[in-house]
Motif scaffolding. Structure first.
Motif, PDB file in Angstrom:
ATOM      1  N   GLN A  74       0.457 -16.890  -3.902  1.00 14.51           N
ATOM      2  CA  GLN A  74       0.688 -17.714  -5.084  1.00 14.51           C
ATOM      3  C   GLN A  74       1.485 -16.952  -6.143  1.00 14.51           C
ATOM      4  OE1 GLN A  74      -3.085 -19.103  -6.546  1.00 14.51           O
ATOM      5  NE2 GLN A  74      -3.493 -20.394  -4.745  1.00 14.51           N
ATOM      6  N   HIS A  75       1.311 -15.644  -6.149  1.00 21.77           N
ATOM      7  CA  HIS A  75       1.971 -14.808  -7.156  1.00 21.77           C
ATOM      8  C   HIS A  75       3.254 -14.160  -6.631  1.00 21.77           C
ATOM      9  CE1 HIS A  75      -1.320 -14.850 -10.201  1.00 21.77           C
ATOM     10  NE2 HIS A  75      -2.049 -15.127  -9.134  1.00 21.77           N
ATOM     11  N   PHE A  76       3.270 -13.827  -5.364  1.00 20.23           N
ATOM     12  CA  PHE A  76       4.432 -13.160  -4.769  1.00 20.23           C
ATOM     13  C   PHE A  76       4.743 -13.816  -3.420  1.00 20.23           C
ATOM     14  CE2 PHE A  76       2.209 -10.056  -7.412  1.00 20.23           C
ATOM     15  CZ  PHE A  76       3.236  -9.659  -8.265  1.00 20.23           C
ATOM     16  N   PRO A  77       5.936 -14.371  -3.255  1.00 15.71           N
ATOM     17  CA  PRO A  77       6.247 -15.094  -2.013  1.00 15.71           C
ATOM     18  C   PRO A  77       6.328 -14.216  -0.774  1.00 15.71           C
ATOM     19  CG  PRO A  77       8.175 -14.964  -3.450  1.00 15.71           C
ATOM     20  CD  PRO A  77       7.009 -14.474  -4.247  1.00 15.71           C
ATOM     21  N   GLY A  78       6.455 -12.907  -0.955  1.00 13.18           N
ATOM     22  CA  GLY A  78       6.529 -12.032   0.205  1.00 13.18           C
ATOM     23  C   GLY A  78       6.366 -10.575  -0.186  1.00 13.18           C
ATOM     24  N   LYS A  79       6.323  -9.716   0.824  1.00 12.69           N
ATOM     25  CA  LYS A  79       6.105  -8.285   0.589  1.00 12.69           C
ATOM     26  C   LYS A  79       7.249  -7.663  -0.196  1.00 12.69           C
ATOM     27  CE  LYS A  79       6.203  -5.290   4.066  1.00 12.69           C
ATOM     28  NZ  LYS A  79       5.808  -4.437   5.215  1.00 12.69           N
ATOM     29  N   VAL A 110       9.871   5.091  -6.228  1.00 14.62           N
ATOM     30  CA  VAL A 110      11.207   5.160  -6.804  1.00 14.62           C
ATOM     31  C   VAL A 110      12.076   6.205  -6.121  1.00 14.62           C
ATOM     32  CG1 VAL A 110      12.522   5.541  -8.932  1.00 14.62           C
ATOM     33  CG2 VAL A 110      10.300   4.379  -9.022  1.00 14.62           C
ATOM     34  N   PHE A 111      11.509   7.376  -5.845  1.00 14.25           N
ATOM     35  CA  PHE A 111      12.319   8.487  -5.346  1.00 14.25           C
ATOM     36  C   PHE A 111      12.140   8.793  -3.869  1.00 14.25           C
ATOM     37  CE2 PHE A 111      11.845   9.353  -9.924  1.00 14.25           C
ATOM     38  CZ  PHE A 111      13.184   9.399 -10.279  1.00 14.25           C
ATOM     39  N   GLU A 112      11.122   8.217  -3.250  1.00 13.13           N
ATOM     40  CA  GLU A 112      10.893   8.491  -1.829  1.00 13.13           C
ATOM     41  C   GLU A 112      10.730   7.197  -1.034  1.00 13.13           C
ATOM     42  OE1 GLU A 112       7.585  11.122  -1.362  1.00 13.13           O
ATOM     43  OE2 GLU A 112       8.476  12.723  -2.567  1.00 13.13           O
ATOM     44  N   SER A 113      11.340   6.133  -1.481  1.00 18.12           N
ATOM     45  CA  SER A 113      11.191   4.835  -0.829  1.00 18.12           C
ATOM     46  C   SER A 113      11.756   4.859   0.584  1.00 18.12           C
ATOM     47  CB  SER A 113      11.898   3.748  -1.639  1.00 18.12           C
ATOM     48  OG  SER A 113      11.883   2.521  -0.953  1.00 18.12           O
ATOM     49  N   ASP A 163      17.934  -1.059   1.509  1.00 19.54           N
ATOM     50  CA  ASP A 163      17.956  -2.452   1.096  1.00 19.54           C
ATOM     51  C   ASP A 163      18.770  -2.572  -0.199  1.00 19.54           C
ATOM     52  OD1 ASP A 163      16.345  -5.260   1.359  1.00 19.54           O
ATOM     53  OD2 ASP A 163      16.657  -4.721  -0.743  1.00 19.54           O
ATOM     54  N   PRO A 164      19.728  -3.488  -0.259  1.00 11.96           N
ATOM     55  CA  PRO A 164      20.586  -3.584  -1.451  1.00 11.96           C
ATOM     56  C   PRO A 164      19.815  -3.790  -2.751  1.00 11.96           C
ATOM     57  CG  PRO A 164      21.498  -4.888   0.343  1.00 11.96           C
ATOM     58  CD  PRO A 164      20.138  -4.434   0.784  1.00 11.96           C
ATOM     59  N   GLN A 165      18.751  -4.594  -2.704  1.00  7.27           N
ATOM     60  CA  GLN A 165      17.990  -4.858  -3.929  1.00  7.27           C
ATOM     61  C   GLN A 165      17.222  -3.629  -4.389  1.00  7.27           C
ATOM     62  OE1 GLN A 165      16.237  -9.060  -4.162  1.00  7.27           O
ATOM     63  NE2 GLN A 165      16.405  -8.755  -1.955  1.00  7.27           N
ATOM     64  N   VAL A 166      16.734  -2.846  -3.438  1.00 10.97           N
ATOM     65  CA  VAL A 166      16.038  -1.604  -3.784  1.00 10.97           C
ATOM     66  C   VAL A 166      17.044  -0.579  -4.303  1.00 10.97           C
ATOM     67  CG1 VAL A 166      14.679   0.320  -2.891  1.00 10.97           C
ATOM     68  CG2 VAL A 166      14.160  -2.015  -2.157  1.00 10.97           C
ATOM     69  N   ARG A 167      18.151  -0.449  -3.601  1.00  6.96           N
ATOM     70  CA  ARG A 167      19.178   0.507  -4.025  1.00  6.96           C
ATOM     71  C   ARG A 167      19.689   0.185  -5.427  1.00  6.96           C
ATOM     72  NH1 ARG A 167      21.941   0.151   0.172  1.00  6.96           N
ATOM     73  NH2 ARG A 167      23.584  -1.275  -0.507  1.00  6.96           N
ATOM     74  N   GLN A 168      19.812  -1.083  -5.727  1.00  9.70           N
ATOM     75  CA  GLN A 168      20.254  -1.500  -7.058  1.00  9.70           C
ATOM     76  C   GLN A 168      19.306  -0.991  -8.133  1.00  9.70           C
ATOM     77  OE1 GLN A 168      19.698  -5.687  -8.084  1.00  9.70           O
ATOM     78  NE2 GLN A 168      21.752  -5.735  -8.974  1.00  9.70           N
ATOM     79  N   ARG A 169      18.022  -1.022  -7.856  1.00 10.84           N
ATOM     80  CA  ARG A 169      17.037  -0.556  -8.829  1.00 10.84           C
ATOM     81  C   ARG A 169      17.063   0.958  -8.963  1.00 10.84           C
ATOM     82  NH1 ARG A 169      15.999  -5.456  -7.303  1.00 10.84           N
ATOM     83  NH2 ARG A 169      14.670  -6.843  -8.555  1.00 10.84           N
ATOM     84  N   LEU A 205       9.534  -5.128  -5.062  1.00 13.96           N
ATOM     85  CA  LEU A 205      10.563  -5.112  -6.102  1.00 13.96           C
ATOM     86  C   LEU A 205       9.949  -5.236  -7.491  1.00 13.96           C
ATOM     87  CD1 LEU A 205      13.315  -7.353  -4.460  1.00 13.96           C
ATOM     88  CD2 LEU A 205      13.294  -4.857  -4.646  1.00 13.96           C
ATOM     89  N   ALA A 206       8.887  -6.022  -7.606  1.00 19.37           N
ATOM     90  CA  ALA A 206       8.209  -6.149  -8.898  1.00 19.37           C
ATOM     91  C   ALA A 206       7.628  -4.810  -9.340  1.00 19.37           C
ATOM     92  CB  ALA A 206       7.102  -7.199  -8.808  1.00 19.37           C
ATOM     93  N   LEU A 207       7.075  -4.068  -8.399  1.00 18.49           N
ATOM     94  CA  LEU A 207       6.566  -2.733  -8.712  1.00 18.49           C
ATOM     95  C   LEU A 207       7.688  -1.792  -9.119  1.00 18.49           C
ATOM     96  CD1 LEU A 207       3.858  -2.018  -5.974  1.00 18.49           C
ATOM     97  CD2 LEU A 207       3.528  -1.904  -8.451  1.00 18.49           C
ATOM     98  N   LEU A 208       8.780  -1.837  -8.376  1.00 21.77           N
ATOM     99  CA  LEU A 208       9.917  -0.992  -8.712  1.00 21.77           C
ATOM    100  C   LEU A 208      10.417  -1.286 -10.122  1.00 21.77           C
ATOM    101  CD1 LEU A 208      12.220  -0.722  -5.554  1.00 21.77           C
ATOM    102  CD2 LEU A 208      10.799   1.048  -6.586  1.00 21.77           C
TER     103      LEU A 208
END
Length: 219
Positions: free
Chosen positions: A59-64, A118-121, A126-132, A69-72
């Motif tokens: 209900q809060h997060f549609p997927g893993k 953040v530093f050891e992901s 993943d483009p969305q992770v790399r963007q962050r 990404l919300a945590l990042l």
């Protein structure tokens, strides 16, 4: 309240406000992601750690990925804010350097081990992770760049290069210190790194100094 056998009554489980539930789910997810990494973590594990059903989690997060990404976003914003605060909380440039170093050591040394996200992901490709990841670096560099331009009147390209060097030194030294088992006491480690950076940055004269003095001489 609902009636139970023998006239006893049982209370319904407390329903958390949406914002509180989201915070609870993020905290549980962080523990799982830090311990297992993104790929090995399962939504079942996160729901169990949070003490909720999977439908509640979804209900809060549609997927893993959205949860990750919300945590990042949370931790990337926190690092940038710490560096910005180091720049804005004082006009003493030596203290600003110390504050920037401390910001990275604080993050790396926090008991939550959020730095691993953040530093050891294990999802850096993943483009969305790399963007962050890039946003963290650029956000911290921008905060320091603005201060350098304001204080020394350096051109923006030169100031950005200097800021990149400062941010890089803070981040790399804090990561190295942690990876090597904190062999140097933290306070001493911070002081060593700050002294190295300050000896370099202090050679650039403050804007408006009638004597051409350096920040070290003036501050």
């Amino acid at each position: 309240m609902t009636a139970a056998s023998g006239g006893a009554q049982t209370a319904r489980p407390t329903r958390l406000p949406r914002s509180a539930r989201r915070k609870q789910l993020l905290a549980a997810a962080q523990q799982i992601f830090v311990a297992q990494g993104y790929h090995a973590a399962a939504m079942d594990d996160i729901a169990e750690r949070a003490g909720v059903s999977k439908p509640v989690l979804y209900q809060h997060f549609p997927g893993k990925l959205e949860l990750y990404l919300a945590l990042l976003d949370t931790h990337c914003d926190a690092i940038i804010a710490k560096v910005q605060d180091a720049m804005h909380s004082t006009s003493d440039n030596k203290e600003r350097v110390k504050g920037a170093v401390r910001a990275y050591f604080d993050f790396m040394d926090h008991e939550s081990e959020a730095f691993r996200l953040v530093f050891e992901s294990d999802l850096r490709n993943d483009p969305q992770v790399r963007q962050r990841m890039e946003r963290v670096e650029q956000g911290c560099i921008a905060a320091v760049t603005d201060t350098i331009i304001s204080d020394t009147n350096q051109e923006s390209s030169a100031a950005e290069l200097l800021a990149s060097a400062l941010v890089g030194a803070c981040g790399q030294s804090a990561q190295f210190w942690l990876a090597n088992g904190r062999r140097t006491p933290r306070a001493e480690a911070e002081a060593l790194v700050a002294a190295l950076i300050w000896r370099g940055i202090a050679s650039f004269p403050l804007q408006g100094s009638a004597t051409g003095g350096t920040p070290a001489e003036i501050g």
